[in-house]
Design a protein around this motif. Sequence first.
Motif, PDB file in Angstrom:
ATOM      1  N   LEU A 153       2.213   5.517   4.059  1.00  0.00           N
ATOM      2  CA  LEU A 153       1.569   6.802   3.749  1.00  0.00           C
ATOM      3  C   LEU A 153       1.436   6.980   2.242  1.00  0.00           C
ATOM      4  CD1 LEU A 153       3.346   9.258   6.247  1.00  0.00           C
ATOM      5  CD2 LEU A 153       0.999   8.415   6.361  1.00  0.00           C
ATOM      6  N   ARG A 154       2.467   6.610   1.509  1.00  0.00           N
ATOM      7  CA  ARG A 154       2.442   6.800   0.055  1.00  0.00           C
ATOM      8  C   ARG A 154       1.465   5.835  -0.593  1.00  0.00           C
ATOM      9  NH1 ARG A 154       8.969   7.916  -0.307  1.00  0.00           N
ATOM     10  NH2 ARG A 154       8.796  10.146   0.144  1.00  0.00           N
ATOM     11  N   ASP A 155       1.335   4.637  -0.056  1.00  0.00           N
ATOM     12  CA  ASP A 155       0.343   3.700  -0.578  1.00  0.00           C
ATOM     13  C   ASP A 155      -1.066   4.258  -0.378  1.00  0.00           C
ATOM     14  OD1 ASP A 155       2.307   1.947  -1.350  1.00  0.00           O
ATOM     15  OD2 ASP A 155       2.116   0.640   0.396  1.00  0.00           O
ATOM     16  N   GLU A 156      -1.292   4.873   0.785  1.00  0.00           N
ATOM     17  CA  GLU A 156      -2.604   5.483   1.048  1.00  0.00           C
ATOM     18  C   GLU A 156      -2.891   6.614   0.078  1.00  0.00           C
ATOM     19  OE1 GLU A 156      -2.962   6.827   5.031  1.00  0.00           O
ATOM     20  OE2 GLU A 156      -2.809   4.849   5.928  1.00  0.00           O
ATOM     21  N   ALA A 157      -1.842   7.438  -0.161  1.00  0.00           N
ATOM     22  CA  ALA A 157      -2.029   8.582  -1.063  1.00  0.00           C
ATOM     23  C   ALA A 157      -2.310   8.138  -2.487  1.00  0.00           C
ATOM     24  CB  ALA A 157      -0.788   9.471  -1.030  1.00  0.00           C
ATOM     25  N   ALA A 158      -1.694   7.025  -2.883  1.00  0.00           N
ATOM     26  CA  ALA A 158      -1.903   6.508  -4.242  1.00  0.00           C
ATOM     27  C   ALA A 158      -3.302   5.934  -4.391  1.00  0.00           C
ATOM     28  CB  ALA A 158      -0.857   5.436  -4.553  1.00  0.00           C
ATOM     29  N   MET A 168       4.204  14.847  -3.416  1.00  0.00           N
ATOM     30  CA  MET A 168       4.447  13.851  -2.386  1.00  0.00           C
ATOM     31  C   MET A 168       5.506  14.380  -1.422  1.00  0.00           C
ATOM     32  SD  MET A 168       3.425  10.791  -1.483  1.00  0.00           S
ATOM     33  CE  MET A 168       2.769  10.077  -2.995  1.00  0.00           C
ATOM     34  N   THR A 169       5.242  14.280  -0.143  1.00  0.00           N
ATOM     35  CA  THR A 169       6.172  14.756   0.869  1.00  0.00           C
ATOM     36  C   THR A 169       7.470  13.956   0.820  1.00  0.00           C
ATOM     37  OG1 THR A 169       4.281  15.254   2.283  1.00  0.00           O
ATOM     38  CG2 THR A 169       6.453  15.240   3.327  1.00  0.00           C
ATOM     39  N   ALA A 170       8.597  14.665   0.871  1.00  0.00           N
ATOM     40  CA  ALA A 170       9.906  14.012   0.920  1.00  0.00           C
ATOM     41  C   ALA A 170      10.304  13.794   2.378  1.00  0.00           C
ATOM     42  CB  ALA A 170      10.943  14.868   0.208  1.00  0.00           C
TER      43      ALA A 170
END
Length: 333
Positions: free
Chosen positions: A328-333, A1-3
């Motif tokens: 973005l993180r919700d999309e990645a999950a 995951m991108t920081a």
Amino acid sequence: MTAFSVLDLSPIVEGGDARRALLETTELARAAERLGYARFWLAEHHNMPGIASAATAVALAHVAAATETIRVGSGGVMLPNHAPMVIAEQFGTLEALHPGRIDLGLGRAPGTDGETARALRRYFEAADQFPRDVIELQAFLEDPVEGQRVTAWPGAGSKVPIWLLGSSLFSAELAAQLGLPFAFASHFAPELLLQALATYRAGFRPSKQLDRPYAMAAFNVFAADTDAKAARLSTSMQQAFAAVVTGKPGRLKPPVDDITAVLDARQIAAVESRLTYAAIGGRETVRAKLEEFIALTGVDEVMTTGMIHDLDARIRSLEITAEAVAGLRDEAA
């Protein structure tokens, strides 16, 4: 995951002073910590009436003391201006006070103009010795070895993580050779970003500090509740860029409704070229631009930055960016 992290230049605004700038930087760092950003960096610049972070280690000490968990570091210290042992002692001291929270980002440029570089006394003699000085600094931060006659106290054994920063291919190549993390200054020098990242990844050699490439790129973000409000906020940085290009840097000006009223067409073109990689808008605009930038570069970390005149607006920009990152993180999950 991108920081995601934050680079601040501790801007001195028109009508303000260095004390106000540094106190506002501290508040921004607290906000970044609260919002979950990974690190908060300050940069060394000299002879810049609109930037308060010239004594970078001193400013970082204040920020680190006012925060608890966020990593704090230099983005960067311009190593040719300094003796490596002095930087080892400074950052060793910071690490002693705030263990596990200090980063040491190093640059090769003077962070200023030629005349000021001469006033700094060391730059022109040391710039060509940058690789040697990086290695010497690494040694000062490692555990002392038997027979070592000169040791940095504090500093020795602190193993403060070193990053190499750059806006060209030189530091990309050196970071790869030394197995160090690499950060590219695409927020003001976007031209060689993709080539530098490719060079770094292709030439990377594992080291004690890092077993695989770790790349960061800086990205301008001006976030507000609407795209129009964000566009207005960005005009302060546009004016600042134009002032630097014309050799007349000054304090950060308030935003304006119409940038064409204060900058001519040539200045605007120069500014726009520096803002190649930028997100200017509301939450969804910022999310889309960040997603596009990560897809383009494949970076492990995005260092967001943006010189916004008003502290409340700066903090709100961080909040909206954090909301965009969460999306973005919700999309990645």
